[in-house]
Design a protein around this motif. Structure first.
Motif, mmCIF file in Angstrom:
data_model
loop_
_atom_site.group_PDB
_atom_site.id
_atom_site.type_symbol
_atom_site.label_atom_id
_atom_site.label_comp_id
_atom_site.label_asym_id
_atom_site.label_seq_id
_atom_site.Cartn_x
_atom_site.Cartn_y
_atom_site.Cartn_z
ATOM 1 N N ALA A 41 4.924 4.566 -10.115
ATOM 2 C CA ALA A 41 5.281 5.160 -8.823
ATOM 3 C C ALA A 41 6.614 5.900 -8.911
ATOM 4 O O ALA A 41 6.862 6.822 -8.137
ATOM 5 N N TRP A 171 13.982 7.597 -5.754
ATOM 6 C CA TRP A 171 12.714 7.657 -6.458
ATOM 7 C C TRP A 171 12.477 9.068 -6.975
ATOM 8 O O TRP A 171 13.154 10.021 -6.592
ATOM 9 N N ILE A 249 -2.899 1.533 -9.104
ATOM 10 C CA ILE A 249 -2.112 2.264 -8.120
ATOM 11 C C ILE A 249 -2.988 3.361 -7.541
ATOM 12 O O ILE A 249 -3.929 3.809 -8.205
ATOM 13 N N ARG A 251 -3.007 7.146 -5.173
ATOM 14 C CA ARG A 251 -2.280 8.226 -4.521
ATOM 15 C C ARG A 251 -3.135 8.722 -3.372
ATOM 16 O O ARG A 251 -4.290 9.106 -3.581
ATOM 17 N N CYS A 262 10.841 5.042 0.800
ATOM 18 C CA CYS A 262 9.993 3.986 0.236
ATOM 19 C C CYS A 262 9.967 2.797 1.183
ATOM 20 O O CYS A 262 11.008 2.395 1.701
ATOM 21 N N VAL A 283 2.104 7.226 -2.565
ATOM 22 C CA VAL A 283 1.673 6.358 -3.672
ATOM 23 C C VAL A 283 1.683 4.918 -3.170
ATOM 24 O O VAL A 283 2.687 4.461 -2.605
ATOM 25 N N GLY A 285 1.196 1.035 -4.394
ATOM 26 C CA GLY A 285 1.080 0.195 -5.592
ATOM 27 C C GLY A 285 1.589 -1.202 -5.329
ATOM 28 O O GLY A 285 2.133 -1.488 -4.284
#
Ligand code: GLY
Length: 388
Positions: A41, A171, A249, A251, A262, A283, A285
């Motif tokens: 991610a 990120w 994961i 998307r 996030c 994303v 996860g």
């Protein structure tokens, strides 16, 4: 010549930094940028990723996050990323003129923080303990009520009772980072040999290069130093305690970004996170499964991710599925990476980054170059020598 085995974000970063410092270097990987880095991610989130039992990992993560802005800006320059993104209105990672703007645009590097949310009284108490630990270490975290969380992120579920905002967490899009690293290597003339290493070459007690699986091209490559950065596959080439930890994961694609930062939380005892990309992707996860070298994407894995993500942000089920993928994190017995001279002359290890390969890549490259001696002791291979 240095030979880096492994073309994930860690191996690519090491090769690039070595090349920048003027070292002759070659990288070997059958399919660079296709393993765990492709599934990752990209959270640069030392504060929210680590539990309060893992202070050394936190210190490594904080130090590597501090390196990310200059790492990204230099990568943008070396990869020829466009600087036409203009001045960045956001704070966070600090200003560095056009190059950091180019990195932000080209690598989708963002520094808007992580919001860790809690539902039940137990979750809230656990977050409170984490906050107290972070405050003791002088890390900037803010405790928020449920209402304050929803003011920041209106799409959060009404049942969110409180949260912890780690403003310094950032990120990046790992796929863009590895693509930029490959471009930077090409521009610096670093050979990338697309082949699988079958074994390390040894003379006496020394590693002297690698043997490649039969294919076109060279069968053996000699090197003064081999840097083993093969992630979960490192254990097949050297005596290193790394095991694969599978992460699935997904998307999702949204017309409008659902989140501004996030968001993570624990749902039914399982951690889940949602990472927004600049292009509207979200994303979600990630599973953590100990199933050996299994990269199948399963219905059960995806179901659990969506079920838990929906508890945090109910709107996720409206989104289009853009991609699902599974990767293998290289786990270690103590959750710390294994970086530094192996004890065997000619062999350096740079593996075992588990959940933190993207975050820790800049620091790992620095340690491989002999910098950061104090931090290097946390991840020294010497700690396993008596058991390997
Ligand atoms: N760094 C998040 C993960 O490994 O899932």
């Amino acid at each position: 010549m240095d030979l880096v085995v492994g073309g994930g974000v860690v191996g690519l970063s090491i090769a690039w930094r070595l090349a920048r410092s003027g070292r002759p270097v070659t990288l070997v990987d059958p399919a660079p940028a296709s393993g765990a880095s492709h599934a990752a991610a990209g959270m640069l989130a030392p504060v929210s990723e680590v539990s309060y039992t893992e202070e050394p990992l936190l210190r490594l993560g904080v130090a590597s996050l501090a390196r990310w802005p200059s790492f990204a800006a230099e990568l943008a320059a070396d990869a020829g990323l466009s600087a036409d993104a203009g001045p960045d209105p956001r704070g966070g990672l600090g200003a560095d003129g056009g190059l950091l703007a180019a990195a932000r645009a080209g690598l989708d590097l963002r520094a808007d923080g992580t919001l860790d949310v809690a539902f039940g009284a137990d979750d809230l108490a656990a977050l409170g303990e984490l906050a107290a630990f972070m405050e003791k270490l002088g890390l900037p975290v803010e405790r928020l009520t449920g209402r304050e969380c929803r003011r920041l992120e209106p799409m959060l579920a009404p049942s969110v009772r409180g949260g912890l905002l780690a403003r310094t967490d950032a990120w990046v899009d790992p796929r863009r980072v590895t693509a930029a690293l490959l471009a930077a290597l090409e521009r610096r003339g670093v050979p990338v040999v697309r082949a699988r290493v079958s074994e390390l070459l040894r003379e006496g007690d020394r590693v002297t290069g690698v043997r490649l699986e039969p294919a076109t091209g060279p069968r053996e490559i000699a090197a003064e130093r081999v840097v083993l950065a093969a992630g979960a596959w490192s254990g097949g080439l050297a005596d290193v305690p790394v095991r694969p930890v599978k992460g699935q994961i997904m998307r999702l694609r949204a017309a409008q970004p659902l989140l501004g930062r996030c968001v993570r939380g624990t749902v039914h005892g399982t951690p889940v996170y949602l990472v927004p990309r600049g292009d509207g992707e979200l994303v979600v996860g990630a599973t953590q499964e100990e199933l050996g070298f299994d990269t199948r994407v399963t219905a059960g894995g995806l179901y659990e991710l969506l079920r838990d993500a929906r508890e945090l942000v109910p709107g996720v089920t409206e989104l289009e599925v853009a991609d699902v993928v599974a990767g293998l994190r290289p786990g270690t017995p103590d959750n710390l990476p294994i970086v530094g001279p192996s004890g065997t002359p000619g062999l350096t290890l740079a593996t075992g980054h588990h959940r933190g390969g993207v975050l820790l890549a800049p620091l790992t490259a620095a340690i491989v170059q002999g910098e950061e001696a104090d931090l290097a002791t946390f991840c020294s291979p010497a700690r396993f020598r008596d058991i390997s």
